[in-house]
Structures are given as C-alpha cells and as structure tokens.
Design an enzyme around this catalytic site. Sequence first.
Site, PDB file in Angstrom:
ATOM      1  N   GLY A  15       0.814  -1.214   0.000  1.00  0.00           N
ATOM      2  CA  GLY A  15       0.000   0.000   0.000  1.00  0.00           C
ATOM      3  C   GLY A  15       0.845   1.260   0.000  1.00  0.00           C
ATOM      4  O   GLY A  15       0.510   2.246   0.656  1.00  0.00           O
ATOM      5  N   SER A  41       0.922  -3.566   5.162  1.00  0.00           N
ATOM      6  CA  SER A  41       1.355  -3.843   6.531  1.00  0.00           C
ATOM      7  C   SER A  41       1.724  -2.553   7.248  1.00  0.00           C
ATOM      8  O   SER A  41       2.614  -1.825   6.785  1.00  0.00           O
ATOM      9  CB  SER A  41       2.566  -4.780   6.486  1.00  0.00           C
ATOM     10  OG  SER A  41       3.219  -4.760   7.726  1.00  0.00           O
ATOM     11  N   ILE A  44       5.378  -2.719   8.462  1.00  0.00           N
ATOM     12  CA  ILE A  44       6.482  -2.519   7.506  1.00  0.00           C
ATOM     13  C   ILE A  44       6.493  -1.079   6.975  1.00  0.00           C
ATOM     14  O   ILE A  44       7.552  -0.478   6.837  1.00  0.00           O
ATOM     15  CB  ILE A  44       6.389  -3.564   6.378  1.00  0.00           C
ATOM     16  CG1 ILE A  44       6.677  -4.941   6.970  1.00  0.00           C
ATOM     17  CG2 ILE A  44       7.365  -3.237   5.253  1.00  0.00           C
ATOM     18  CD1 ILE A  44       6.442  -6.097   6.050  1.00  0.00           C
ATOM     19  N   VAL A  49       9.338   8.289   0.204  1.00  0.00           N
ATOM     20  CA  VAL A  49       9.962   9.338  -0.599  1.00  0.00           C
ATOM     21  C   VAL A  49       9.337   9.249  -1.997  1.00  0.00           C
ATOM     22  O   VAL A  49       8.518   8.378  -2.244  1.00  0.00           O
ATOM     23  CB  VAL A  49      11.503   9.165  -0.687  1.00  0.00           C
ATOM     24  CG1 VAL A  49      12.182   9.714   0.538  1.00  0.00           C
ATOM     25  CG2 VAL A  49      11.878   7.720  -0.913  1.00  0.00           C
ATOM     26  N   ALA A  52       8.904  14.131  -6.610  1.00  0.00           N
ATOM     27  CA  ALA A  52       8.939  14.845  -7.891  1.00  0.00           C
ATOM     28  C   ALA A  52       8.419  13.926  -8.983  1.00  0.00           C
ATOM     29  O   ALA A  52       8.758  12.740  -9.028  1.00  0.00           O
ATOM     30  CB  ALA A  52      10.368  15.279  -8.202  1.00  0.00           C
ATOM     31  N   LYS A  80       5.622  21.920 -11.237  1.00  0.00           N
ATOM     32  CA  LYS A  80       7.007  21.642 -11.621  1.00  0.00           C
ATOM     33  C   LYS A  80       7.153  21.808 -13.133  1.00  0.00           C
ATOM     34  O   LYS A  80       6.449  21.140 -13.897  1.00  0.00           O
ATOM     35  CB  LYS A  80       7.368  20.209 -11.200  1.00  0.00           C
ATOM     36  CG  LYS A  80       8.745  19.766 -11.666  1.00  0.00           C
ATOM     37  CD  LYS A  80       9.043  18.324 -11.279  1.00  0.00           C
ATOM     38  CE  LYS A  80      10.353  17.866 -11.898  1.00  0.00           C
ATOM     39  NZ  LYS A  80      10.566  16.422 -11.750  1.00  0.00           N
ATOM     40  N   VAL A 184       2.011 -10.236   5.347  1.00  0.00           N
ATOM     41  CA  VAL A 184       2.027 -11.557   4.703  1.00  0.00           C
ATOM     42  C   VAL A 184       3.119 -12.397   5.354  1.00  0.00           C
ATOM     43  O   VAL A 184       4.272 -11.970   5.441  1.00  0.00           O
ATOM     44  CB  VAL A 184       2.291 -11.413   3.183  1.00  0.00           C
ATOM     45  CG1 VAL A 184       2.481 -12.783   2.542  1.00  0.00           C
ATOM     46  CG2 VAL A 184       1.156 -10.648   2.525  1.00  0.00           C
ATOM     47  N   ILE A 346       7.686   7.045 -10.429  1.00  0.00           N
ATOM     48  CA  ILE A 346       6.215   7.067 -10.424  1.00  0.00           C
ATOM     49  C   ILE A 346       5.700   6.962 -11.857  1.00  0.00           C
ATOM     50  O   ILE A 346       4.675   6.329 -12.117  1.00  0.00           O
ATOM     51  CB  ILE A 346       5.699   8.318  -9.683  1.00  0.00           C
ATOM     52  CG1 ILE A 346       6.082   8.207  -8.197  1.00  0.00           C
ATOM     53  CG2 ILE A 346       4.197   8.481  -9.832  1.00  0.00           C
ATOM     54  CD1 ILE A 346       5.780   9.434  -7.351  1.00  0.00           C
TER      55      ILE A 346
HETATM   56  C1  LIG Z   1      15.702   8.009  -2.255  1.00  0.00           C
HETATM   57  C2  LIG Z   1      14.525   7.862  -3.176  1.00  0.00           C
HETATM   58  C3  LIG Z   1      13.993   8.995  -3.780  1.00  0.00           C
HETATM   59  C4  LIG Z   1      12.921   8.865  -4.666  1.00  0.00           C
HETATM   60  N1  LIG Z   1      12.449   9.965  -5.313  1.00  0.00           N
HETATM   61  C5  LIG Z   1      11.504   9.824  -6.265  1.00  0.00           C
HETATM   62  C6  LIG Z   1      11.007  10.929  -7.009  1.00  0.00           C
HETATM   63  O1  LIG Z   1      11.380  12.076  -6.778  1.00  0.00           O
HETATM   64  N2  LIG Z   1      10.091  10.693  -7.966  1.00  0.00           N
HETATM   65  C7  LIG Z   1       9.608   9.451  -8.238  1.00  0.00           C
HETATM   66  O2  LIG Z   1       8.808   9.279  -9.159  1.00  0.00           O
HETATM   67  N3  LIG Z   1      10.015   8.401  -7.506  1.00  0.00           N
HETATM   68  C8  LIG Z   1      10.941   8.543  -6.549  1.00  0.00           C
HETATM   69  N4  LIG Z   1      11.344   7.467  -5.821  1.00  0.00           N
HETATM   70  C9  LIG Z   1      10.674   6.190  -6.004  1.00  0.00           C
HETATM   71  C10 LIG Z   1       9.324   6.198  -5.295  1.00  0.00           C
HETATM   72  O3  LIG Z   1       9.513   6.478  -3.929  1.00  0.00           O
HETATM   73  C11 LIG Z   1       8.655   4.848  -5.443  1.00  0.00           C
HETATM   74  O4  LIG Z   1       8.608   4.492  -6.789  1.00  0.00           O
HETATM   75  C12 LIG Z   1       7.254   4.896  -4.942  1.00  0.00           C
HETATM   76  O5  LIG Z   1       7.187   5.396  -3.647  1.00  0.00           O
HETATM   77  C13 LIG Z   1       6.632   3.524  -4.974  1.00  0.00           C
HETATM   78  O6  LIG Z   1       7.078   2.729  -3.925  1.00  0.00           O
HETATM   79  P1  LIG Z   1       6.367   1.326  -3.736  1.00  0.00           P
HETATM   80  O7  LIG Z   1       4.912   1.547  -3.540  1.00  0.00           O
HETATM   81  O8  LIG Z   1       6.794   0.431  -4.834  1.00  0.00           O
HETATM   82  O9  LIG Z   1       7.040   0.758  -2.386  1.00  0.00           O
HETATM   83  P2  LIG Z   1       6.781   1.128  -0.840  1.00  0.00           P
HETATM   84  O10 LIG Z   1       6.420   2.537  -0.642  1.00  0.00           O
HETATM   85  O11 LIG Z   1       7.986   0.624  -0.121  1.00  0.00           O
HETATM   86  O12 LIG Z   1       5.546   0.248  -0.413  1.00  0.00           O
HETATM   87  C14 LIG Z   1       5.663  -1.126  -0.139  1.00  0.00           C
HETATM   88  C15 LIG Z   1       4.380  -1.626   0.468  1.00  0.00           C
HETATM   89  O13 LIG Z   1       4.459  -3.052   0.592  1.00  0.00           O
HETATM   90  C16 LIG Z   1       4.003  -3.418   1.866  1.00  0.00           C
HETATM   91  N5  LIG Z   1       4.623  -4.678   2.268  1.00  0.00           N
HETATM   92  C17 LIG Z   1       5.918  -5.051   2.131  1.00  0.00           C
HETATM   93  N6  LIG Z   1       6.097  -6.302   2.636  1.00  0.00           N
HETATM   94  C18 LIG Z   1       4.878  -6.702   3.093  1.00  0.00           C
HETATM   95  C19 LIG Z   1       4.400  -7.878   3.734  1.00  0.00           C
HETATM   96  N7  LIG Z   1       5.197  -8.907   4.046  1.00  0.00           N
HETATM   97  N8  LIG Z   1       3.096  -7.928   4.066  1.00  0.00           N
HETATM   98  C20 LIG Z   1       2.247  -6.913   3.795  1.00  0.00           C
HETATM   99  N9  LIG Z   1       2.635  -5.786   3.177  1.00  0.00           N
HETATM  100  C21 LIG Z   1       3.939  -5.680   2.855  1.00  0.00           C
HETATM  101  C22 LIG Z   1       4.378  -2.272   2.778  1.00  0.00           C
HETATM  102  O14 LIG Z   1       3.576  -2.260   3.928  1.00  0.00           O
HETATM  103  C23 LIG Z   1       4.076  -1.083   1.863  1.00  0.00           C
HETATM  104  O15 LIG Z   1       2.708  -0.761   1.965  1.00  0.00           O
HETATM  105  C24 LIG Z   1      12.370   7.589  -4.911  1.00  0.00           C
HETATM  106  C25 LIG Z   1      12.876   6.477  -4.248  1.00  0.00           C
HETATM  107  C26 LIG Z   1      13.949   6.593  -3.397  1.00  0.00           C
HETATM  108  C27 LIG Z   1      14.488   5.379  -2.706  1.00  0.00           C
END
Ligand SMILES: Cc1cc2nc3c(=O)[nH]c(=O)nc-3n(C[C@H](O)[C@H](O)[C@H](O)COP(=O)(O)OP(=O)(O)OC[C@H]3O[C@@H](n4cnc5c(N)ncnc54)[C@H](O)[C@@H]3O)c2cc1C
Length: 496
Positions: A15, A41, A44, A49, A52, A80, A184, A346
């Site tokens: 999420g 979760s 977790i 971050v 942008a 932006k 999970v 994103i």
């Molecule tokens: C330093 C940094 C800077 C960034 N800056 C930018 C930016 O400026 N622009 C941009 O487009 N992108 C940027 N990004 C990337 C951006 O943050 C991600 O693409 C975006 O937040 C998506 O993350 P996600 O949803 O894939 O993962 P996460 O936000 O990590 O979400 C993971 C989810 O999985 C769940 N989860 C994990 N394991 C389990 C489990 N066992 N059971 C249940 N749930 C679980 C967690 O609870 C969480 O809800 C950046 C990333 C980093 C590291």
Amino acid sequence: MADARPRTRVVILGGGTAGWMTAAALANDLAPIADIRLVESADIGIVGVGEATLPHIRQFVQHLGIDEGAFMAATHATFKLGIAFEGFGAIGDRYIHPFGTFGRDLAGVAFHHYWLRAGGRVPIGQWSVAVAAAEANRFAHPNPADPELAGSYGYAYQFDATRFGPFLRDYAVARGVARTEATVRSVERDGTTGDIAALHLDTGERIAGDLFVDCSGFRNLLLGGELDEAWEDWSGWLPCDSAAAMPCASPEGAIEPYTRAVAMPAGWRWRIPLRHRVGNGYVFASDHVSEDEACEALIAAVEGEPLTEPRVLRFRAGRRRRSWVRNVVGVGLASGFLEPLESTSIYLVQAAITRLIELFPAGGIADADRNAFNRLVDMEYDRIRDFLILHYHATRRDDSTFWDHVRTMAVPDSLAEKLALWRATGRVARYGEGLFLEPSWVAVLIGQGILPDAYDPRAAIPDDAAMDRAMQDLRARVGATAIAMPEHRASLAAMR
Ligand SMILES: Cc1cc2nc3c(=O)[nH]c(=O)nc-3n(C[C@H](O)[C@H](O)[C@H](O)COP(=O)(O)OP(=O)(O)OC[C@H]3O[C@@H](n4cnc5c(N)ncnc54)[C@H](O)[C@@H]3O)c2cc1C
C-alpha cells in the site's frame, strides 16, 4: 439476476504509492469485471519518498476524474516545470531540463540546429518558455491554442509522498477496493500450475487470487522472493546505492516551480519545494563516501531549518529481468529501481498500470500478454537507464573518485551509439513512444557541454540577417510570455 460476467480476483500486495495507484486505476477502469483487494502492513510501512513527478501524472489524475485543485491541496503539491541541474557538466555549470520544447522547428529542422548555426553562445534555455518561467519563479497553465509559446510546455507536480497514497486509498476504497491491514507471512502455490494461489497473513486469514500485483517495494516478496525472478544489475553504470533524506522548512519568498539536482562529490542532492516544506536528499555511492559523511554533507548543504534527522535508504540500480511472471505482475520498486535523478519511478508505475489494464486477462493469462507487458517495461527501463547514465558520463568533472569513475566508465552500446550520432551530426536518435524525446536529450547534451561537430545542413539555408532577426524576435517573445505569467505562489493560491 446475478451478473454473469466472469470476474478476476486481483490481489495487490503493498500500500505504497505503487499499490494505491494500481488499486485506484483498476477500480476506476475494471470494477465491473474485477474484485480488487489490497494488503498492506502497518508494521512494515512505505518507503515514503518520491516527491517529484513527470507531466504524465496529470493524465493519471485526470483519468481518475480527480479535480486538480483538490488533489494538489491534499498532497501539498506545487507545480514543476523541469529540473535544474547544477554542477553536472562542470563545477559552476547550471541548466534546466524543461518539460517543453526549445524555440520552433523550421522547415522540418529542429531548433537546436539553428541555434548551433548561430554559434551556440546564448544559453538555449532562453528559447524555452518553461525555462524562462522557471527562472522567474512563475507559473501558468499551458494554453494549447498557442503551441509556439504559451502552449509549448507541460508541467508536473511536486508533492508530499506520504499523502499521495492515502489520497488514492480513499478514492479506491470508495470504489469498492477491499483493504486488509496485515503482514504476509507465507505464500501458497498452486500444486498443479505453480502459480501463486493465495497469501497467508499474520492474522490467520488466507487471501486467494487469480492475479497478484506485487507492490511490496524493495522487499519484493512475490516476484523476486517467491518466484525468484533474476535481477539485472546496473550498478556498474549507476553506482549510487544510497540516499540520505531530510526535509527542511520552506524559506520565505518565492517557491521555485522546479526541482533542483545539485551535483555532490559522490552523487547529487535533490531539493523539491512543496507548499508546506522542502524535500531534500543526497543520493550517493557508498563506495565513494561513508554514510556519516553523506549525512553531514546534506545537513551542511540544506537551505532551511532541518525538520528531522537525515534518514538513510539503501537501494540497487537495476530491475527484475521480467516484471510479469506466471500470475504475478511487479509494479513499482518491486519491479526495479532507477535512481530519482529524472523523477522517473512514479512514471514507471503509471506506465506499468496502463499496460496492465490494456492487457487485463479475461480468464487465463496468455503468454502473449505477459510478453507484451515485459517488452514495454524493458523498453521504458532501458531508455531511462541510458538517459540517466548520460548525466553522469557527460561531465568534465575530475574532482573526486566518483566523478572520475563515471566520466571514464564504458557505457551501454545503445547510449554510445546515441552519443556518436549526436557528436557527428547534432541529431538525436528518434523514437515514437516512451520517455525522453528529442528536446530532453538536447537539453542534457547541450546543458552538459557536449556540442556536436556539425548541424543539419538545411539549417544553413536561411540567410544570416533574416535568421538572426527571427532568433532574436523569438527569444524576446519567449521571455515576454514567461514574464506575463503570475508568480508561482499566486498560481498555487488561485488553485485553492
Ligand atoms: C531516495 C529515493 C527517492 C525517490 N524519489 C523519487 C522521485 O522524486 N520521484 C519518483 O517518481 N520516484 C521517486 N522514488 C521512487 C518512489 O519512492 C517509489 O517508486 C514509490 O514510492 C513507490 O514505492 P512502492 O509503492 O513500490 O514501495 P513502498 O512505498 O515501499 O511500499 C511497499 C508496500 O508493501 C508493503 N509490504 C511489504 N512487505 C509486506 C508484507 N510482508 N506484508 C504486507 N505488506 C507488505 C508495505 O507495507 C508497503 O505498503 C524515490 C525512491 C527513493 C528510494
């Protein structure tokens, strides 16, 4: 009478931004044929971050029928117009990579060829409305009726990453997405097909599905964990593997309508102005600077009162070889990561969701669909990878081991070919779809001081005096268009 349409059970694991973008889009487009469930979760948490974005995000928001003002208020968003790169080509250099074009094509020849013919001494950004507006801290919505000037640019948002997911969660839940808060613990496979059959939660619940979208972030529970899909490592070309993030208070005065990327001895630093604070972070290569040194350098560089201690995140550049394997589709950090130098993550989430909806399986999943999806992801990742490497490799910096490494490293063949074509002819290899078209490459190549040996011979056809007059006239009109815009702060206030 019961609905006879076959329904697909979709389980989204995660999420964060990726999970809730997927849930919102699927709920909007597929609710009549899909039962959508999302597991996240609280223990977790999310990466938190990702502030942008690229202009494509607007299509996403609009497609969901979300009002721009409401969206921007909820996420504390600013406008932006591009990214200012400081110190990348050489210490003291600065240029903006705008969301928009430079000048005007003439007789089918791109503007930069005329600019090269004119000697290339005045910064090419002076022929970009997006650059001129950004430099003046001004913003107005583009006017499509005037493609040459007031409609020659696009825009994106800079927003609070911790508010974007919850905003979409409310949207998705209101449209029927079932949300389960739990962790999970194990994954159940189908004994016959080997596909994933269900997730087992720490609450004892079993969640069965036909299609699983892995949005579990860097943990990568399904695609990399359970299915063990191979990892393609790109850290040889993109050596940054860590980031220290630290927000600070907004300064008084203007809010910049652009993101800043400032080169540092072992990477670069972002500065992203939001309405209520400024996001900062130092993306660094741990082979070239220690975590403590990076945090100290960030604290010293931040322009504004720090709001927290620096928080360090670790990552690897690369991606899973395939993003759709069996009945699991990886979206977001679970499918791969390219550092945020051009704010592309994103966008990659959005591109994956759009293609997943186009290829949404009715009944069984066809190999052709998986392959089509994976081809798109390959293309997007490869293009972005090359574009990011360009920012490092096209440098004259020799002031640290990091810059020495990236300046002298071998680059992928696909990038080497693009560079060779540019150097010899001033042309950018064109492609029809995907990110970063000609103006983006031109912005970074010229911005980082790589000027070609030649320009399109057709650019030499107009006579000198007429060409000079036309260039000066266009430059003046670009500047006037930008200055006629309201200040960014005023445009934000008007959105409320
Ligand atoms: C330093 C940094 C800077 C960034 N800056 C930018 C930016 O400026 N622009 C941009 O487009 N992108 C940027 N990004 C990337 C951006 O943050 C991600 O693409 C975006 O937040 C998506 O993350 P996600 O949803 O894939 O993962 P996460 O936000 O990590 O979400 C993971 C989810 O999985 C769940 N989860 C994990 N394991 C389990 C489990 N066992 N059971 C249940 N749930 C679980 C967690 O609870 C969480 O809800 C950046 C990333 C980093 C590291």
